[in-house]
Write a protein that holds these residues in place. Structure first.
Motif, PDB file in Angstrom:
ATOM      1  N   THR A 138       0.861  -1.180   0.000  1.00 34.68           N
ATOM      2  CA  THR A 138       0.000   0.000   0.000  1.00 34.68           C
ATOM      3  C   THR A 138       0.897   1.231   0.000  1.00 34.68           C
ATOM      4  O   THR A 138       1.776   1.360   0.851  1.00 34.68           O
ATOM      5  CB  THR A 138      -0.911   0.015   1.239  1.00 34.68           C
ATOM      6  OG1 THR A 138      -1.718  -1.165   1.209  1.00 34.68           O
ATOM      7  CG2 THR A 138      -1.809   1.236   1.248  1.00 34.68           C
ATOM      8  N   ILE A 139       0.662   2.095  -0.960  1.00 38.12           N
ATOM      9  CA  ILE A 139       1.461   3.310  -1.098  1.00 38.12           C
ATOM     10  C   ILE A 139       0.551   4.507  -0.852  1.00 38.12           C
ATOM     11  O   ILE A 139      -0.490   4.634  -1.493  1.00 38.12           O
ATOM     12  CB  ILE A 139       2.094   3.394  -2.498  1.00 38.12           C
ATOM     13  CG1 ILE A 139       2.981   2.163  -2.736  1.00 38.12           C
ATOM     14  CG2 ILE A 139       2.892   4.683  -2.648  1.00 38.12           C
ATOM     15  CD1 ILE A 139       3.479   2.024  -4.143  1.00 38.12           C
ATOM     16  N   THR A 140       0.945   5.354   0.102  1.00 41.11           N
ATOM     17  CA  THR A 140       0.154   6.534   0.433  1.00 41.11           C
ATOM     18  C   THR A 140       1.011   7.782   0.353  1.00 41.11           C
ATOM     19  O   THR A 140       2.205   7.755   0.630  1.00 41.11           O
ATOM     20  CB  THR A 140      -0.445   6.442   1.847  1.00 41.11           C
ATOM     21  OG1 THR A 140       0.611   6.247   2.784  1.00 41.11           O
ATOM     22  CG2 THR A 140      -1.442   5.314   1.966  1.00 41.11           C
ATOM     23  N   GLY A 141       0.356   8.852  -0.022  1.00 40.12           N
ATOM     24  CA  GLY A 141       1.017  10.154  -0.087  1.00 40.12           C
ATOM     25  C   GLY A 141       0.573  11.012   1.075  1.00 40.12           C
ATOM     26  O   GLY A 141      -0.014  10.518   2.040  1.00 40.12           O
ATOM     27  N   PRO A 142       0.832  12.300   0.991  1.00 37.13           N
ATOM     28  CA  PRO A 142       0.437  13.207   2.074  1.00 37.13           C
ATOM     29  C   PRO A 142      -1.083  13.339   2.163  1.00 37.13           C
ATOM     30  O   PRO A 142      -1.785  13.227   1.161  1.00 37.13           O
ATOM     31  CB  PRO A 142       1.088  14.532   1.690  1.00 37.13           C
ATOM     32  CG  PRO A 142       1.347  14.433   0.227  1.00 37.13           C
ATOM     33  CD  PRO A 142       1.522  12.981  -0.089  1.00 37.13           C
ATOM     34  N   HIS A 143      -1.578  13.580   3.368  1.00 34.14           N
ATOM     35  CA  HIS A 143      -3.009  13.794   3.588  1.00 34.14           C
ATOM     36  C   HIS A 143      -3.351  15.238   3.243  1.00 34.14           C
ATOM     37  O   HIS A 143      -2.545  16.148   3.420  1.00 34.14           O
ATOM     38  CB  HIS A 143      -3.373  13.540   5.058  1.00 34.14           C
ATOM     39  CG  HIS A 143      -3.292  12.105   5.436  1.00 34.14           C
ATOM     40  ND1 HIS A 143      -4.380  11.353   5.747  1.00 34.14           N
ATOM     41  CD2 HIS A 143      -2.227  11.263   5.533  1.00 34.14           C
ATOM     42  CE1 HIS A 143      -4.009  10.121   6.031  1.00 34.14           C
ATOM     43  NE2 HIS A 143      -2.704  10.047   5.916  1.00 34.14           N
TER      44      HIS A 143
END
Length: 150
Positions: free
Chosen positions: A112-117
């Motif tokens: 799972t790859i997430t960026g900034p909120h």
């Protein structure tokens, strides 16, 4: 109405940002009893991202249709690490060791790859798979797993 519009715009911008992220190789075929392998997460974007390896799953095929399930007791997978921060325009490799008591076998490892909120707290995540096939011989391993032949 304004919140919905802002959310839609953020989703479109975020999905563009995350679409530049890749995993390679997507599929690996190995021969032998035990193997060491790896896959690489590449961040082609301009902001750092977090990559988290999810719980590996067994990949089985029934009548040619793929089915994911909990890691089989006959499958032994050791991951080198479970997460990493991937800087802008950088890559990070995740290593593993795989052994299967019953061959052929296949394992799917999702990352799972997430960026900034966003300020609203909304976050976009993408799930990318790496599939490892293990057989007595690496040549034709993937097709032997799909067809259920040793």
């Amino acid at each position: 109405m304004c919140k919905i519009l802002v959310s839609v715009i953020f989703l479109l911008l975020s999905s563009t940002m995350l679409s530049a992220q890749t995993i390679s190789p997507v599929v690996s075929e190995y021969g032998g009893k035990k193997v060491s392998g790896s896959f690489t997460v590449t961040n082609n974007g301009l902001v750092p991202l977090t990559a988290v390896v999810e719980r590996p799953q067994t990949l089985a095929f029934e009548n040619g249709q793929p089915r994911l399930g909990p890691l089989a007791a006959t499958t032994h997978l050791e991951l080198g690490e479970m997460s990493a921060r991937v800087g802008a325009k950088q890559s990070h490799s995740f290593s593993y060791r795989l052994a299967c008591d019953a061959q052929p076998c296949a394992v799917t490892i999702y990352t799972t790859i997430t960026g900034p909120h966003a300020a609203s707290g909304l976050a976009v995540a993408i799930h990318l798979p790496h599939v490892a096939y293990l057989c007595h011989k690496s040549k034709g391993c993937r097709s032997s797993v799909v067809n259920g032949k040793p």
